[in-house]
Write a protein that holds these residues in place. Structure first.
Motif, PDB file in Angstrom:
ATOM      1  N   SER A 141       0.838  -1.189   0.000  1.00 12.75           N
ATOM      2  CA  SER A 141       0.000   0.000   0.000  1.00 12.75           C
ATOM      3  C   SER A 141       0.875   1.242   0.000  1.00 12.75           C
ATOM      4  O   SER A 141       1.916   1.285   0.657  1.00 12.75           O
ATOM      5  CB  SER A 141      -0.903   0.016   1.233  1.00 12.75           C
ATOM      6  N   GLN A 145      -2.513   5.586   0.960  1.00 14.07           N
ATOM      7  CA  GLN A 145      -3.546   4.592   1.243  1.00 14.07           C
ATOM      8  C   GLN A 145      -3.516   4.151   2.708  1.00 14.07           C
ATOM      9  O   GLN A 145      -4.561   3.977   3.343  1.00 14.07           O
ATOM     10  CB  GLN A 145      -3.368   3.380   0.325  1.00 14.07           C
ATOM     11  N   LEU A 178      -9.720   4.028  -1.859  1.00 16.35           N
ATOM     12  CA  LEU A 178      -9.028   4.546  -3.034  1.00 16.35           C
ATOM     13  C   LEU A 178      -9.526   5.935  -3.389  1.00 16.35           C
ATOM     14  O   LEU A 178      -8.737   6.817  -3.728  1.00 16.35           O
ATOM     15  CB  LEU A 178      -9.210   3.598  -4.216  1.00 16.35           C
ATOM     16  N   ALA A 181      -7.992   8.277  -0.987  1.00 17.89           N
ATOM     17  CA  ALA A 181      -6.555   8.451  -1.239  1.00 17.89           C
ATOM     18  C   ALA A 181      -6.318   9.389  -2.403  1.00 17.89           C
ATOM     19  O   ALA A 181      -5.433  10.255  -2.362  1.00 17.89           O
ATOM     20  CB  ALA A 181      -5.906   7.093  -1.505  1.00 17.89           C
TER      21      ALA A 181
END
Length: 716
Positions: A141, A145, A178, A181
């Motif tokens: 990651s 994230q 996601l 992020a």
């Protein structure tokens, strides 16, 4: 109608990331490092459906202020206690050593500054590396994230449902992370994200954020972390518990060396430097940061601070809001406690009452003219009551702050009648023949206007003498029947109201406001009595007790100042005259003469009915203190001291001068030894000042009818 391009842009960016992830899943046929959307879940989705799904998700992650620990300081700025839900102190990126930053980026996301929210190249490399090493060596990651996941977990708090949602291995959760992020990357700089991550991450053993971790494991600030220290901390974020150096030092050492090798592999450091540091031990210097008041150097003062602030509505509209601010706001609470005074108070109490004795010894010290609380001490240490000699009950403070009900102060209340009489212009030479016993008709005592009259006989006794006395001799000898006659002149209402103005929390007139009030029938705490007598020391200026002077927020800005709250409640000459009378108690011939200090002092003894509590409340021009010893049953109920063994001494007869006054003297003697030699102001304009001799007694007054009684036994 199609959406404007600027509104569609986030969905397109998200879609491009998803397509990359789908490609990875198709090629590898697996979920890459737990980040990619499962191929089976994505294959059936059209691009339009994916975009629609992403558009329905929140666009930005709510990055609230991080929970930070609050620090309570003593008057000299030294840490007294820490309060927190999470042990964290946030620091800017510039306040973290570059070595620490490089170590973390190397092991967690070495291409952090080159990629966006998702690093396809790094993810693939992590997969290959981890498989080659038969374990997780590199993180898959991105730091962004990871920050999203940590933030969602932090926001979930102790809510089990929300925490499960934040960690669920579902398509919806991964899409959500996601999206967040990508939003973070669009709205914040890389440095901001990295700083936030370093302050959010858990480093094990109760340390949240790099600053708390640096202080906990190495007793250094984050800006001073060395290479081996940085490598150890950087390795912890992957598995804070499994690599905890205080629990698993071998695993922590192994993980640290992995970080050092990774840094060398990326040419962040030379291999020779990595090898040199790998030859070193962990270098721990573990510092514990206790949470709460229990292990504080002054636990009951700390307890008072928290209770005091919890009642301040300016710190939050509800108690829950105030508690959250105190525990998570990263506050610095500057208090009034003088640790020298606290040490002397603790020693004085401990020297006279054992923690397992069937009694409570307690002492409060207050500064006249400011209300600053300098020390609170009691004989039983803070702890679980199931352990003999421990308690969580704070016997030193008023009940409103979570303390006990208090104890009857006995003859120390006579000072309120004395002050009232002087303020009303009654001369200090006022004399009464004061036999024992003496029967009073309570109808002769005036009540507050509109509150009805008293009635019935009341028989009072003296345990300290009979004869004719004036205010000087009647006070020095603590003559009950003298003060009841004086209260007949003043009325009951005036001294009762004066006591309230001076800080005694009187809340139930039906039980407290009776002729026997002057004998101390109402319960009070040591802090209340110290606050009240401090008013005399400050020449009639009453100041509310306060344990806090200032609160600053996590950025050092003043959140609130607690300035003295003072009111002139009596004439200065009245207070001066009271001091002139009360100093006789500590002079030759006074009951507490043995506790005379090297500086001018005044005070009053007190012993309650049935000798359940003994008191001494006294003051100098600069300090006021109240000491008490109160008998208590195992169930916490008041009990007589007679027949008990206290500090190894069997008590045949209890007195304020013999038992409470020595606590007061032992505490104040060292505190005043090197202080200024300031005297009380000699009273002027007060009739009869300095006349301690008693004139020829008037004819004995007849006994009256009778009524409700009770109260103090006398004042020795």
């Amino acid at each position: 109608m199609s959406m404007p391009r600027h509104e569609r842009l986030p969905a397109y960016r998200v879609l491009s990331h998803l397509l990359v992830m789908v490609a990875v899943a198709v090629v590898l046929g697996v979920v890459v490092a737990g980040l990619a959307i499962p191929f089976a879940g994505v294959a059936g989705l059209g691009a339009r459906n994916v975009a629609k799904t992403m558009d329905s998700l929140p666009e930005e992650l709510d990055t609230q202020d991080l929970s930070q620990r609050t620090t309570i300081l003593d008057a000299n700025g030294n840490r007294l206690a820490s309060i927190y839900d999470e042990n964290r102190i946030t620091v800017p990126l510039k306040g973290i050593s570059r070595t620490m930053v490089k170590a973390l980026v190397a092991i967690e996301d070495y291409r952090f500054y080159q990629h966006g929210a998702l690093d396809l190249k790094g993810t693939l490399r992590a997969l290959v590396t981890n498989q080659a090493n038969s374990g997780v060596v590199q993180g898959g990651s991105s730091i962004t994230q990871q920050l999203v996941k940590l933030t969602l977990l932090d926001q979930a708090g102790n809510n089990k449902v929300k925490r499960a949602e934040a960690t669920a291995d579902t398509y919806a959760r991964k899409l959500k992370e996601l999206r967040y992020a990508i939003a973070l990357e669009q709205t914040h700089s890389k440095d901001w994200i990295l700083e936030r991550y370093l302050n959010t991450a858990y480093f094990g053993d109760g340390a949240y954020g790099v600053q708390a971790a640096a202080k906990h494991y190495f007793n250094v600030n984050a800006k001073d972390l060395t290479l081996r220290q940085s490598a150890l901390l950087a390795g912890l974020v992957k598995n804070p518990y499994g690599y905890d150096p205080t629990k698993f030092p071998d695993k922590a050492l192994e993980r640290r060396d992995v970080v050092l090798d990774r840094m060398a592999q990326l040419n962040v450091i030379g291999q020779d430097k990595a090898d040199k540091n790998k030859d070193k031990d962990l270098g721990l210097d573990v510092q514990e940061v206790d949470n709460g008041c229990l292990n504080s150097r002054a636990p009951f003062f700390c307890d008072y601070v928290l209770a005091y602030l919890m009642q301040d509505e300016q710190l939050g509209a509800t108690r829950r809001a105030r508690l959250n601010l105190i525990k998570n706001g990263g506050l610095t609470i500057q208090t009034t406690i003088d640790m020298n005074a606290q040490a002397d108070a603790d020693a004085a109490v401990a020297d006279h009452v054992g923690k397992k004795d069937p009694a409570i010894g307690a002492l409060a010290i207050v500064e006249p003219g400011t209300g600053a609380v300098k020390a609170l001490a009691q004989s039983r240490p803070m702890g679980n009551k199931s352990k003999q000699g421990e308690t969580y009950v704070n016997f030193t403070i008023p009940k409103e702050y979570g303390g006990a009900n208090g104890f009857q102060p006995g003859s120390t209340f006579k000072a309120f009648t004395l002050a009232t009489a002087i303020d009303q212009g009654i001369p200090l030479t006022q004399a009464f023949n004061s036999p024992s016993p003496m029967t009073f008709d309570q109808a002769d005592f005036a009540n507050c206007p509109g509150e009805g009259t008293f009635g019935g006989p009341y028989v009072a006794n003296n345990s300290t003498g009979t004869g004719t006395f004036n205010m000087y001799s009647g006070t020095r000898n603590s003559i009950n029947t003298y003060f009841l006659q004086l209260e007949e002149m003043t009325g009951v209402c005036a001294p009762y109201e004066l006591a309230k103005k001076m800080g005694v929390r009187l809340t139930d007139p039906k039980a407290e406001r009776y002729p026997s009030f002057t004998l101390g029938i109402a319960d009070a705490s040591p802090l209340e009595m110290a606050e009240a007598y401090a008013t005399f020391a400050a020449r009639g200026l009453h100041c509310d007790s306060r344990p806090v002077t200032q609160i600053t927020d996590s950025d050092g800005n003043v959140l609130k100042s607690y300035d003295p709250t003072c009111t002139q409640v009596m004439q200065q000459s009245t207070a001066d005259a009271v001091s002139d009378v009360l100093r006789g108690v500590l002079q030759s011939g006074g009951f507490a003469a043995a506790q005379a200090l090297g500086v001018p002092a005044a005070g009053k003894t007190g012993t309650t009915n049935e000798q359940k509590a003994v008191w001494f409340v006294g003051y100098t021009p600069h300090l006021a203190a109240a000491a008490t010893i109160a008998g208590i049953t195992p169930a916490g109920q008041p009990d007589t001291l007679v027949g008990k063994t206290i500090d190894g001494t069997y008590i045949y007869e209890a007195s304020g001068s013999g038992f409470a006054a020595p606590i007061w003297g032992d505490a104040l003697r060292p505190l005043t030894a090197n202080g200024p030699y300031d005297d009380f102001v000699y009273p002027t304009g007060v009739e009869g000042v300095g006349v301690t001799s008693v004139p020829q007694p008037p004819p004995p007054r007849p006994g009256g009818r009778g009524g409700r009684g009770g109260g103090g036994r006398g004042g020795r």
